[in-house]
Scaffold this motif. Sequence first.
Motif, PDB file in Angstrom:
ATOM      1  N   LEU A   1      34.143  45.353  44.137  1.00  0.00           N
ATOM      2  CA  LEU A   1      34.747  46.504  44.810  1.00  0.00           C
ATOM      3  C   LEU A   1      36.223  46.702  44.436  1.00  0.00           C
ATOM      4  O   LEU A   1      36.850  47.646  44.888  1.00  0.00           O
ATOM      5  N   ARG A   2      36.767  45.781  43.611  1.00  0.00           N
ATOM      6  CA  ARG A   2      38.145  45.989  43.154  1.00  0.00           C
ATOM      7  C   ARG A   2      38.149  45.993  41.618  1.00  0.00           C
ATOM      8  O   ARG A   2      38.209  47.040  40.997  1.00  0.00           O
ATOM      9  N   ASP A   3      37.973  44.819  40.992  1.00  0.00           N
ATOM     10  CA  ASP A   3      37.982  44.769  39.527  1.00  0.00           C
ATOM     11  C   ASP A   3      36.788  45.530  38.948  1.00  0.00           C
ATOM     12  O   ASP A   3      36.916  46.192  37.917  1.00  0.00           O
ATOM     13  N   GLY A   4      35.627  45.455  39.612  1.00  0.00           N
ATOM     14  CA  GLY A   4      34.428  46.140  39.114  1.00  0.00           C
ATOM     15  C   GLY A   4      34.627  47.636  39.041  1.00  0.00           C
ATOM     16  O   GLY A   4      34.115  48.306  38.145  1.00  0.00           O
TER      17      GLY A   4
ATOM     18  N   ILE B   1      38.356  30.319  39.177  1.00  0.00           N
ATOM     19  CA  ILE B   1      38.335  30.848  37.816  1.00  0.00           C
ATOM     20  C   ILE B   1      37.970  32.337  37.833  1.00  0.00           C
ATOM     21  O   ILE B   1      37.091  32.753  38.566  1.00  0.00           O
ATOM     22  N   HIS B   2      38.689  33.113  37.025  1.00  0.00           N
ATOM     23  CA  HIS B   2      38.484  34.566  36.951  1.00  0.00           C
ATOM     24  C   HIS B   2      38.526  34.943  35.472  1.00  0.00           C
ATOM     25  O   HIS B   2      39.588  34.939  34.862  1.00  0.00           O
ATOM     26  N   CYS B   3      37.369  35.232  34.889  1.00  0.00           N
ATOM     27  CA  CYS B   3      37.312  35.507  33.452  1.00  0.00           C
ATOM     28  C   CYS B   3      36.871  36.932  33.177  1.00  0.00           C
ATOM     29  O   CYS B   3      36.038  37.487  33.885  1.00  0.00           O
ATOM     30  N   HIS B   4      37.401  37.487  32.111  1.00  0.00           N
ATOM     31  CA  HIS B   4      36.949  38.777  31.607  1.00  0.00           C
ATOM     32  C   HIS B   4      36.133  38.556  30.339  1.00  0.00           C
ATOM     33  O   HIS B   4      36.257  37.520  29.684  1.00  0.00           O
ATOM     34  N   ASN B   5      35.318  39.550  30.009  1.00  0.00           N
ATOM     35  CA  ASN B   5      34.267  39.324  29.024  1.00  0.00           C
ATOM     36  C   ASN B   5      34.572  39.869  27.631  1.00  0.00           C
ATOM     37  O   ASN B   5      33.661  40.118  26.853  1.00  0.00           O
TER      38      ASN B   5
ATOM     39  N   GLY C   1      34.253  44.254  30.823  1.00  0.00           N
ATOM     40  CA  GLY C   1      33.784  43.785  32.119  1.00  0.00           C
ATOM     41  C   GLY C   1      34.267  42.397  32.501  1.00  0.00           C
ATOM     42  O   GLY C   1      34.999  41.732  31.764  1.00  0.00           O
ATOM     43  N   ASN C   2      33.869  41.985  33.693  1.00  0.00           N
ATOM     44  CA  ASN C   2      34.224  40.677  34.246  1.00  0.00           C
ATOM     45  C   ASN C   2      33.056  39.703  34.047  1.00  0.00           C
ATOM     46  O   ASN C   2      31.982  40.113  33.622  1.00  0.00           O
ATOM     47  N   ALA C   3      33.281  38.455  34.433  1.00  0.00           N
ATOM     48  CA  ALA C   3      32.178  37.485  34.425  1.00  0.00           C
ATOM     49  C   ALA C   3      31.095  38.020  35.358  1.00  0.00           C
ATOM     50  O   ALA C   3      31.388  38.440  36.470  1.00  0.00           O
TER      51      ALA C   3
HETATM   52 ZN    ZN Z   1      40.466  40.824  36.531  1.00  0.00          ZN
END
Ligand code: ZN
Length: 553
Positions: free
Chosen positions: A14-17, A207-211, A243-245
């Motif tokens: 609901l934020r990064d997505g 952990i917060h990863c981007h793809n 996108g994100n993980a």
């Molecule tokens: Zn992010």
Amino acid sequence: MAASKKIQVYDTTLRDGLQSEDVSLTVEDRLTIAARLDDMGFDYIEGGWPGSNQRDAEFFDRVGKLRLRHARICAFGSTRRASVKAAQDRNLALILRSGAPVATVVGKTSELHVREALRIPFAQNLEVLHDTISYLKKHLEKVILDAEHYFDGLALNRDYTLACLKAAADAGVDLICLCDTNGGRLPFEVAEGVRAAQSAVGCPLGIHCHNDSEVAVAATLEAVRAGAVQVQGTINGLGERCGNANLISVIANLQLKMNYQCLPPGKLARLRELATLVNELANLTPWPRQPYVGRSAFAHKGGLHVSAIQRNTRTYEHIDPAAVGNDRRVLLSELAGQSNIVYKAREFGLEVQAGDPRIGVLLKELKRLEAAGYAYDGADASFELVMLRALGQERQHFGLVSFRVFDDKWNEDQEPLSEAIVIIEGPDGRRTRNSAIGNGPVNALDSALRKSLVPYYPGLSSMQLADYKVRVLDTGVGTGARVRVLIESTDGKRRWTTVGVSANVIEASWQALVDSVEYKLHRDRAKAKLNARQPGSSAKAAAESNGTPRAGL
Ligand SMILES: [Zn+2]
């Protein structure tokens, strides 16, 4: 087996997505997703930036009324501005006013960004981090720091990046989430980065990863192996750029393959439902090859594979599809061998043994139809009818005498109007003629056909067309090309897909329509037969579905 260790699941759909270029969700949709994530046992749900826009602010106003049972709502924001004290910072005030029990603040931890973006001395950024966190800590249940560009910062100036983490830890932060903000780091670098953070601070790590390098899920798993206790990501990997993980895959991997516990017992089998819900609300076409939950994730096509999975499903499946709520599918194609057919027949409740001569006939017929352009991978209902025909068990419920379709358009500004006239011969041998208008020729044909049939088969009144797809088969031959039409129908309980092929799009649609109706009647009859065998069943229902005309018709 030892009790599995709990990993906190933190959703930022609901934020990064929502940073995805093609995704926008109403407040209503966001609340639906939040309620579902809570029901699934997610630990944290990031609701957005309370200060950034009206929708985010409204979400925070309304989410409190949902009475979530498990998940904590997080308000997102950045550290205070360099020029004011935390107590005077407007964005921090909005975080506090949002009513969320948890604040997630993003802070700079890479010297490049302190120098280029903030343009303040390195030491001042440490104060900003410390002041922001200690201020929020006084008012909130929990404060999480998203350490922005942590891994890139570590490579650039290790001492400074770790000093940033120490400033946050000294201020009493509850968890530091290490971010691969640009998504450029590979799994082994992420694992090393987690270990570096552990050597510097004692607080829990996330952990917060981007793809961007297509390894966000793998890097997240490596971070957990290295000691991270919280995984951040989004449903289906939504997020800006690549996108994100993807939390669907992260959770499935952690739980099914690494013996960690992410969700409470029983919830993993609802992962597919969750993935579908988010796709539907975001109006995104599901990705068929999405690991674990995609439609093709457990689809078997090759005949050898099919005969092997009939003996033991583990031969060609990495997990039991039911573990994540998915289904095994056996596809029918030119590769189809006897084993696919036998498997499929049993799925439809038809008893056939391998070696039955009728299977040879069916395979031949299937090859002929496929050569003509029919494809049954996505049209199980038509395939079932082909199979019934080959086994001599098909029953025709009506016959076509003729149909005509007209399209009228009187001027450029007017939408064309379609009219269809259908003459059929009913099961009592009588001919009836019906016409109907529609917003297109297929719609009109469908209405006229069903007008004729409902008096004989009242069950058809609950049926509707749910989807209609046309695909050109012979590209390069212009309007003379054959087309394949797929029609998806529903009766409110089931959905089924049928196929038609012709150089004429109306004829292809008609074939798919007729199959759709025949399939519904066949299924209703099979169900009525089953009910008739069970005590307390309605003989009338059985008679109606059986094709017996009602009195007076
Ligand atoms: Zn992010």
